[in-house]
Design a protein around this motif. Structure first.
Motif, PDB file in Angstrom:
ATOM      1  N   ALA A  56       0.935  -1.411  -0.084  1.00 43.76           N
ATOM      2  CA  ALA A  56      -0.010   0.277  -0.029  1.00 43.76           C
ATOM      3  C   ALA A  56       0.779   1.297  -0.210  1.00 43.76           C
ATOM      4  N   PHE A  57       0.493   2.378  -0.575  1.00 47.68           N
ATOM      5  CA  PHE A  57       1.006   3.511  -0.486  1.00 47.68           C
ATOM      6  C   PHE A  57       0.071   4.609  -0.533  1.00 47.68           C
ATOM      7  N   TYR A  58       0.253   5.798   0.103  1.00 52.53           N
ATOM      8  CA  TYR A  58      -0.817   6.895   0.153  1.00 52.53           C
ATOM      9  C   TYR A  58      -0.147   8.221   0.326  1.00 52.53           C
ATOM     10  N   PRO A  59      -0.624   9.198  -0.239  1.00 57.12           N
ATOM     11  CA  PRO A  59      -0.134  10.591   0.246  1.00 57.12           C
ATOM     12  C   PRO A  59      -0.295  11.314   1.521  1.00 57.12           C
ATOM     13  N   PHE A  60       0.663  11.971   1.991  1.00 57.80           N
ATOM     14  CA  PHE A  60       0.520  12.763   3.138  1.00 57.80           C
ATOM     15  C   PHE A  60       1.160  14.025   3.152  1.00 57.80           C
ATOM     16  N   ALA A  61       0.832  15.061   4.129  1.00 57.77           N
ATOM     17  CA  ALA A  61       1.550  16.288   4.125  1.00 57.77           C
ATOM     18  C   ALA A  61       1.592  16.602   5.524  1.00 57.77           C
ATOM     19  N   THR A  62       2.957  17.332   6.059  1.00 55.67           N
ATOM     20  CA  THR A  62       2.667  17.749   7.403  1.00 55.67           C
ATOM     21  C   THR A  62       2.757  19.407   7.615  1.00 55.67           C
ATOM     22  N   LYS A  63       2.307  20.045   8.400  1.00 53.58           N
ATOM     23  CA  LYS A  63       2.536  21.349   8.745  1.00 53.58           C
ATOM     24  C   LYS A  63       2.223  21.923  10.160  1.00 53.58           C
ATOM     25  N   PRO A  64       3.200  22.427  10.714  1.00 54.99           N
ATOM     26  CA  PRO A  64       3.306  22.993  12.347  1.00 54.99           C
ATOM     27  C   PRO A  64       2.168  23.889  12.554  1.00 54.99           C
ATOM     28  N   ALA A  65       1.552  23.623  13.719  1.00 48.26           N
ATOM     29  CA  ALA A  65       0.414  24.412  13.987  1.00 48.26           C
ATOM     30  C   ALA A  65       0.387  24.607  15.342  1.00 48.26           C
ATOM     31  N   ILE A  66      -0.647  25.400  15.877  1.00 50.54           N
ATOM     32  CA  ILE A  66      -0.760  25.778  17.184  1.00 50.54           C
ATOM     33  C   ILE A  66      -2.344  25.657  17.621  1.00 50.54           C
ATOM     34  N   ASP A  69      -5.517  11.328   3.119  1.00 51.13           N
ATOM     35  CA  ASP A  69      -6.794  11.114   2.498  1.00 51.13           C
ATOM     36  C   ASP A  69      -7.374   9.907   2.593  1.00 51.13           C
ATOM     37  N   SER A  70      -8.470   9.503   1.741  1.00 51.20           N
ATOM     38  CA  SER A  70      -9.207   8.412   2.160  1.00 51.20           C
ATOM     39  C   SER A  70      -8.502   6.976   1.854  1.00 51.20           C
ATOM     40  N   THR A  71      -7.152   7.072   1.263  1.00 50.00           N
ATOM     41  CA  THR A  71      -6.590   6.008   0.704  1.00 50.00           C
ATOM     42  C   THR A  71      -5.641   5.609   2.077  1.00 50.00           C
ATOM     43  N   TYR A  72      -5.752   6.426   3.163  1.00 49.17           N
ATOM     44  CA  TYR A  72      -4.971   6.039   4.122  1.00 49.17           C
ATOM     45  C   TYR A  72      -5.428   4.664   4.762  1.00 49.17           C
TER      46      TYR A  72
END
Length: 393
Positions: free
Chosen positions: A85-95, A111-114
């Protein structure tokens, strides 16, 4: 004579008990360490994947630069039998700002493929995110650690400020709360929709910060990671979970040393008990040995009698040890009776994973070592003089 034999029987029973407990402890030690390593590995790889693919550039921040994988890369991953399996992701710092509290986190967009089966296994309340194809979802998953610190529960809303220039804020709702038990992951991440990051960053609809891959056989991860790395297009690079979380996997590898020490100590205890029992049996029957030698029986034949009897006692100890060790292991597997402090051990209960090959090797190794060690006291029979033995009381 009666008291001497009674003492001999007690020593023999102690020796059998020693072999039984030694083997049981060895089986449980190996099974617990194997189970513990498997559970921790599954938690770490389940959350961040076995292999991560990201854009190769000079960006050293946690928020990776966006990219769009080529059709060739996607096809290579689909055709790789080792990648399930493989799926996209992204990260972003937040408070997060709520209830007069603030908490810094990393927003992980998926997304829904996770692979939701992993998160569903660790959900303590709520459900997974419901994605909207036309726009982004404002639902997020929090860890129990973060939810407790911010006094949040399923259905609560809060304001999240995304770190950028200028800062962007969004009102989100808690859809579910999960508990991995690994503090460095629980306190660091909030899971949400990758479309939200795309909209805030102004990315194209198919851009991503990275791809997470799940491999079929984790034992072959180094080989598969090297293979994936070699096949990537020039703008991309990959990193395995072992490389991204070295402190956890180094710690797990050190557990093998503890197991080896326990196995060695338990084997020594069992063997000392059996040697002691055999020596006492020979001493108790010194008079009998002298009579048998006077009647023409060879020292070798007499030694075999004692050795066979000692081997029978070792075998009995092995049977009882297997019954005790495997019995406790299966009891723990079914009931999780023995609990752990999750804050210290990352798990709520003692994990067990019985490997039959290891159990068989433990039995063979214990039996072989026992026979080899018991040969030495059995050879003392050849040094007993018939005349002195007959007079021995």
């Amino acid at each position: 004579m009666k008291s001497t034999r009674t003492y001999s029987k007690l020593i023999v029973r102690i020796a059998i008990t020693g072999v039984m407990l030694s083997l049981a402890v060895m089986i449980l030690s190996v099974s617990i360490i194997r189970g513990f390593k498997a559970e921790i590995k599954e938690k770490v790889r389940g959350f961040i994947g076995d292999i991560q693919i990201f854009r190769f550039d000079l960006n050293g921040s946690f928020e990776k630069s966006p990219f769009v994988p080529s059709d060739t890369t996607i096809q290579i991953l689909k055709n790789n039998p080792e990648v399930v399996a493989f799926y996209p992701f992204a990260t972003k710092p937040a408070i997060i700002s709520v209830n007069d509290e603030v908490e810094g986190v990393n927003f992980k967009g998926i997304d829904s493929t996770y692979r939701w089966s992993f998160i569903q296994k660790h959900l303590v309340s709520g459900t997974v995110i419901h994605f909207n194809d036309s726009t982004h979802s404002n639902q997020v998953l929090l860890s129990a650690y973060t939810a407790n610190r911010l006094h949040l529960k399923v259905g609560d809303q809060f304001l999240m400020h995304f770190v950028q220039d200028p800062p962007r804020s969004r009102r989100l709702v808690v859809q579910g709360i999960y508990d991995l038990g690994i503090e460095q992951l629980d306190k660091s991440f909030v899971m949400g929709d990758i479309q939200l990051i795309r909209r805030i960053n102004g990315w194209a609809p198919n851009e991503m910060g990275g791809m997470e891959l799940r491999v079929r056989d984790f034992d072959r991860l180094p080989q598969v990671a090297d293979q994936v790395y070699r096949q990537l297009e020039i703008k991309l690079r990959s990193r395995s979970v072992i490389e991204s979380s070295p402190e956890i996997f180094t710690w797990l590898s050190l557990l093998d040393v503890n197991t080896q020490i326990i196995l060695g100590l338990m084997l020594i205890v069992g063997l000392i008990n059996m040697v002691t029992a055999l020596l006492i049996m020979i001493l108790e029957r010194t008079n009998m040995i002298g009579i048998l030698k006077a009647m023409g029986m060879s020292s070798t034949a007499i030694s075999k009698v004692f050795l066979y009897h000692a081997m029978y006692l070792v075998g009995l100890g092995l049977v009882l040890g297997n019954a005790l060790g495997l019995g406790l292991a299966f009891l723990q597997q079914e009931t999780n009776f023995f609990k752990l402090n999750q804050a210290n051990y990352y798990l709520q209960y003692v994990p067990i994973e019985v490997n039959w090959t290891e159990v068989l090797l433990l039995n063979i190794g214990t039996a072989f070592a026992g026979v080899v060690v018991l040969i030495l006291p059995a050879l003392l029979v050849s040094r007993i003089s018939p005349l002195k033995a007959i007079r021995f009381k």
